[in-house]
Design a protein around this motif. Structure first.
Motif, PDB file in Angstrom:
ATOM      1  N   ILE A   9       0.851  -1.203   0.000  1.00 14.56           N
ATOM      2  CA  ILE A   9       0.000   0.000   0.000  1.00 14.56           C
ATOM      3  C   ILE A   9       0.885   1.250   0.000  1.00 14.56           C
ATOM      4  O   ILE A   9       0.648   2.190  -0.758  1.00 14.56           O
ATOM      5  CB  ILE A   9      -0.972  -0.025   1.209  1.00 14.56           C
ATOM      6  CG1 ILE A   9      -2.068  -1.074   0.956  1.00 14.56           C
ATOM      7  CG2 ILE A   9      -1.573   1.353   1.465  1.00 14.56           C
ATOM      8  CD1 ILE A   9      -3.002  -1.298   2.123  1.00 14.56           C
ATOM      9  N   ILE A  28      -4.471   5.892   6.197  1.00 14.18           N
ATOM     10  CA  ILE A  28      -5.492   5.417   5.244  1.00 14.18           C
ATOM     11  C   ILE A  28      -6.757   5.020   5.986  1.00 14.18           C
ATOM     12  O   ILE A  28      -6.741   4.787   7.200  1.00 14.18           O
ATOM     13  CB  ILE A  28      -4.988   4.200   4.421  1.00 14.18           C
ATOM     14  CG1 ILE A  28      -4.671   2.998   5.334  1.00 14.18           C
ATOM     15  CG2 ILE A  28      -3.758   4.580   3.588  1.00 14.18           C
ATOM     16  CD1 ILE A  28      -4.403   1.693   4.581  1.00 14.18           C
ATOM     17  N   GLU A  29      -7.846   4.911   5.244  1.00 16.77           N
ATOM     18  CA  GLU A  29      -9.084   4.379   5.826  1.00 16.77           C
ATOM     19  C   GLU A  29      -8.964   2.869   5.956  1.00 16.77           C
ATOM     20  O   GLU A  29      -8.452   2.204   5.043  1.00 16.77           O
ATOM     21  CB  GLU A  29     -10.275   4.738   4.928  1.00 16.77           C
ATOM     22  CG  GLU A  29     -10.575   6.214   4.924  1.00 16.77           C
ATOM     23  CD  GLU A  29     -11.780   6.570   4.059  1.00 16.77           C
ATOM     24  OE1 GLU A  29     -12.481   5.657   3.578  1.00 16.77           O
ATOM     25  OE2 GLU A  29     -11.996   7.775   3.838  1.00 16.77           O
TER      26      GLU A  29
HETATM   27  P1  AMP Z   1      -4.698  -5.537  13.064  1.00 19.88           P
HETATM   28  O1  AMP Z   1      -5.746  -6.632  13.126  1.00 19.88           O
HETATM   29  O2  AMP Z   1      -4.555  -4.731  14.294  1.00 19.88           O
HETATM   30  O3  AMP Z   1      -3.398  -6.102  12.530  1.00 19.88           O
HETATM   31  O4  AMP Z   1      -5.247  -4.504  11.979  1.00 19.88           O
HETATM   32  C1  AMP Z   1      -5.169  -4.728  10.616  1.00 19.88           C
HETATM   33  C2  AMP Z   1      -6.213  -3.857   9.996  1.00 19.88           C
HETATM   34  O5  AMP Z   1      -5.909  -3.722   8.626  1.00 19.88           O
HETATM   35  C3  AMP Z   1      -7.638  -4.419  10.067  1.00 19.88           C
HETATM   36  O6  AMP Z   1      -8.470  -3.493  10.765  1.00 19.88           O
HETATM   37  C4  AMP Z   1      -8.037  -4.587   8.601  1.00 19.88           C
HETATM   38  O7  AMP Z   1      -9.388  -4.268   8.362  1.00 19.88           O
HETATM   39  C5  AMP Z   1      -7.110  -3.625   7.914  1.00 19.88           C
HETATM   40  N1  AMP Z   1      -6.785  -3.931   6.529  1.00 19.88           N
HETATM   41  C6  AMP Z   1      -6.391  -5.116   6.000  1.00 19.88           C
HETATM   42  N2  AMP Z   1      -6.160  -5.001   4.691  1.00 19.88           N
HETATM   43  C7  AMP Z   1      -6.400  -3.702   4.376  1.00 19.88           C
HETATM   44  C8  AMP Z   1      -6.342  -2.933   3.156  1.00 19.88           C
HETATM   45  N3  AMP Z   1      -5.977  -3.498   1.994  1.00 19.88           N
HETATM   46  N4  AMP Z   1      -6.674  -1.623   3.199  1.00 19.88           N
HETATM   47  C9  AMP Z   1      -7.051  -1.052   4.371  1.00 19.88           C
HETATM   48  N5  AMP Z   1      -7.109  -1.713   5.537  1.00 19.88           N
HETATM   49  C10 AMP Z   1      -6.799  -3.014   5.543  1.00 19.88           C
END
Ligand code: AMP
Ligand code: ZN
Length: 114
Positions: A9, A28-29
């Motif tokens: 990303i 990012i969102e």
């Molecule tokens: P964690 O579980 O604390 O490692 O957080 C990882 C976060 O990354 C989760 O809230 C996912 O929804 C988010 N996530 C995973 N892939 C993407 C993506 N391609 N774009 C944006 N957020 C993502």
């Protein structure tokens, strides 16, 4: 890191909804929002989590903490409150192994967290 989704990303190889970017961090969102505001604050430098720090990354972490507050304030959540949280290891809910902080706001939060 070659196969890290957040590094991809950051390199622009995977699309994201950018909120802020400079030479040190990308904001990012989250793709699966858990609150009306759910942003991810990513250091551009790859490290896994707090257990994977040499000291060189301290600046980014402090900067993310400050920037998270600044963005929350900009978005109107200074008074209502917001969460800046970070998971260390799969057992704590970490699913992407590139360090990141979640900025969550816009709903009530409970303590202790689930
Ligand atoms: P964690 O579980 O604390 O490692 O957080 C990882 C976060 O990354 C989760 O809230 C996912 O929804 C988010 N996530 C995973 N892939 C993407 C993506 N391609 N774009 C944006 N957020 C993502
Ligand atoms: Zn990475």
């Amino acid at each position: 890191m070659e196969n890290c989704i957040f590094c991809k990303i950051i390199r622009g190889e995977i699309p994201s909804k950018k909120v802020f970017e400079d030479d040190r961090i990308l904001v990012i969102e989250d793709i699966t929002p858990q609150a009306p505001l759910h942003l991810l604050l990513l250091p551009k430098r790859h490290f896994v989590n707090s257990l994977d720090m040499s000291g060189e990354e301290d600046g980014e972490v402090g900067y993310i903490f400050r920037k998270g507050g600044e963005i929350a304030k900009q978005k109107g959540f200074a008074e209502s409150g917001f969460r800046l949280v970070q998971n260390n290891g799969a057992g704590a809910g970490q699913s992407v192994f590139h360090a990141h902080f979640h900025l969550l706001a816009g709903r009530a939060f409970t303590w202790p967290p689930g």
